[in-house]
Design a protein around this motif. Structure first.
Motif, PDB file in Angstrom:
ATOM      1  N   THR A  17       0.829  -1.210   0.000  1.00  0.00           N
ATOM      2  CA  THR A  17       0.000   0.000   0.000  1.00  0.00           C
ATOM      3  C   THR A  17       0.860   1.256   0.000  1.00  0.00           C
ATOM      4  O   THR A  17       0.621   2.197  -0.769  1.00  0.00           O
ATOM      5  N   LEU A  18       1.872   1.281   0.864  1.00  0.00           N
ATOM      6  CA  LEU A  18       2.759   2.453   0.945  1.00  0.00           C
ATOM      7  C   LEU A  18       3.514   2.668  -0.358  1.00  0.00           C
ATOM      8  O   LEU A  18       3.627   3.807  -0.842  1.00  0.00           O
ATOM      9  N   TRP A  29       1.165   3.896  -3.091  1.00  0.00           N
ATOM     10  CA  TRP A  29       0.756   5.268  -2.788  1.00  0.00           C
ATOM     11  C   TRP A  29       1.876   6.249  -3.160  1.00  0.00           C
ATOM     12  O   TRP A  29       1.610   7.333  -3.682  1.00  0.00           O
ATOM     13  N   GLY A  49       1.835   6.736  -6.805  1.00  0.00           N
ATOM     14  CA  GLY A  49       0.653   7.429  -7.303  1.00  0.00           C
ATOM     15  C   GLY A  49      -0.335   6.541  -8.021  1.00  0.00           C
ATOM     16  O   GLY A  49      -1.182   7.036  -8.794  1.00  0.00           O
ATOM     17  N   ASP A  85      -3.673   4.411  -8.507  1.00  0.00           N
ATOM     18  CA  ASP A  85      -5.022   4.501  -7.946  1.00  0.00           C
ATOM     19  C   ASP A  85      -5.309   3.328  -7.015  1.00  0.00           C
ATOM     20  O   ASP A  85      -4.844   2.199  -7.246  1.00  0.00           O
ATOM     21  N   PRO A 124      -4.433   2.448  -3.796  1.00  0.00           N
ATOM     22  CA  PRO A 124      -3.327   1.675  -3.202  1.00  0.00           C
ATOM     23  C   PRO A 124      -3.777   0.796  -2.045  1.00  0.00           C
ATOM     24  O   PRO A 124      -3.245  -0.314  -1.856  1.00  0.00           O
ATOM     25  N   LEU A 125      -4.762   1.268  -1.246  1.00  0.00           N
ATOM     26  CA  LEU A 125      -5.250   0.454  -0.131  1.00  0.00           C
ATOM     27  C   LEU A 125      -5.906  -0.828  -0.623  1.00  0.00           C
ATOM     28  O   LEU A 125      -5.736  -1.900  -0.025  1.00  0.00           O
TER      29      LEU A 125
END
Length: 353
Positions: free
Chosen positions: A214-215, A218, A221, A223, A225-226
């Protein structure tokens, strides 16, 4: 000459009856899919929460209060999970046609490169034989099924409450119910401890994997990411192929959204996380004898996926590991556990050392 047939006949009949019984059990599980899936998920969550329950009860926290504390944490997590992941799934499914069109346009841009290397092909032929948008559509359907599973999360948590309450008094019940309960309780405790150890370690490693993915996405960039971190978390329970399955949709999305360079960075992040956690850290804590052979992994995905769909695929390896650990508890079935493993099991002398 007839003596060997007399000896072998009961053995063959026993195997045949065992196989027939297995087929009946699988058919029954398939028919009861709507009931079995919440029970399996509740059992999975309950086993993970058992160490925390024991930790609280050992510090003189009443059982009911300990269960309330655990359930409060699970409810908060369930609400946050449902809000953020559920909305991300809905948004991704809504934008899926746009992603598919952009993915097809990226694929068509490969035509000049193919012609330069002497592979003349039309755009229609390329899309007919290699169309990643079909894969993206499958990802959308799988995520939709995951979203429908989130709606049943509170039913699962309700079952977990009773499982935890029952687990707190199960040992005493077993001692009272069986006259020779000491040996049975020792075997059951050993089995539960091994299952707890496997699921807790695997869950922690999977959670760290999801957070790192996720990190990383993110930062790049990409879309949602979570959402891809949750997918990586769930797929991490499937060794060998799970990380590949989790990486494909996120890398394709990075390709159509950001470009080839960012997609390569996203793929390298998946590779780095899975090498460090899956190949270096996890085996050190798991130890030997807690793996499955690649063939067993594949067959588990097929069988459990056929039985329970996407949920069956996600739980296929934990369920198979529980079966393997259970087979290790009885000397007459340890050979089956060895065949399921990914290598030679440690001998009793090695275990004692």
């Amino acid at each position: 000459m007839s003596a060997p047939n007399t000896v072998n006949s009961p053995t063959g009949l026993t195997w045949l009856l065992g196989l027939a019984a297995l087929m009946v059990i699988l058919a029954g599980l398939k028919a009861a899919e709507a009931i079995v899936i919440p029970l399996l998920l509740a059992l999975f969550i309950g086993i993970i929460c058992t160490p925390l329950l024991h930790f609280l009860t050992r510090r003189r926290v009443p059982v009911v209060l300990a269960v309330v504390i655990i359930m409060a944490q699970l409810v908060v997590f369930g609400i946050l999970f449902g809000l953020f992941v559920g909305s991300a799934i809905d948004s991704f499914v809504e934008r899926l046609p746009e992603y598919q069109r952009r993915l097809e346009s990226e694929l068509v841009q490969l035509l000049p490169w193919l012609e330069a290397i002497g592979v003349p092909v039309s755009s229609q032929q390329l899309l007919d034989h290699f169309n990643p948008s079909v894969l993206m559509d499958w990802v959308g359907k799988a995520l939709s099924n995951l979203g429908s599973l989130i709606t049943n999360l509170f039913l699962v948590l309700f079952i977990v409450i009773f499982l935890l309450l029952e687990e707190a008094t199960f040992g005493e019940k077993l001692r009272q119910a069986l006259p020779s309960a000491h040996r049975s309780f020792a075997q059951a405790s050993s089995f539960v401890q091994q299952v707890n150890r496997y699921l807790v370690i695997k869950s922690i490693v999977s959670l760290i994997t999801g957070l790192l993915i996720t990190l990383w996405l993110w930062i790049l960039g990409v879309d949602f990411p979570l959402l891809w971190g949750v997918v990586a978390l769930l797929m991490n329970f499937i060794p060998n192929v799970g990380s590949i399955i989790a990486a494909i949709p996120a890398v394709l999305l990075a390709l159509v959204q950001l470009g080839f360079y960012e997609a390569a960075l996203a793929a390298s992040g998946y590779v780095a996380v899975n090498i460090v956690l899956g190949s270096l850290i996890e085996p050190r804590f798991m130890g030997r004898g807690l793996g499955l052979s690649p063939l067993v992994v594949f067959l588990s995905l097929v069988i459990w996926g056929w039985l329970f769909g996407v949920v069956g695929m996600l739980l296929s390896i934990p369920l198979t590991m529980i079966v393997k650990i259970a087979l290790e508890q009885t000397p007459s079935t340890q050979w089956v556990a060895v065949l399921l493993g990914n290598g030679l099991q440690p001998s009793r002398e090695e275990k004692e050392e």
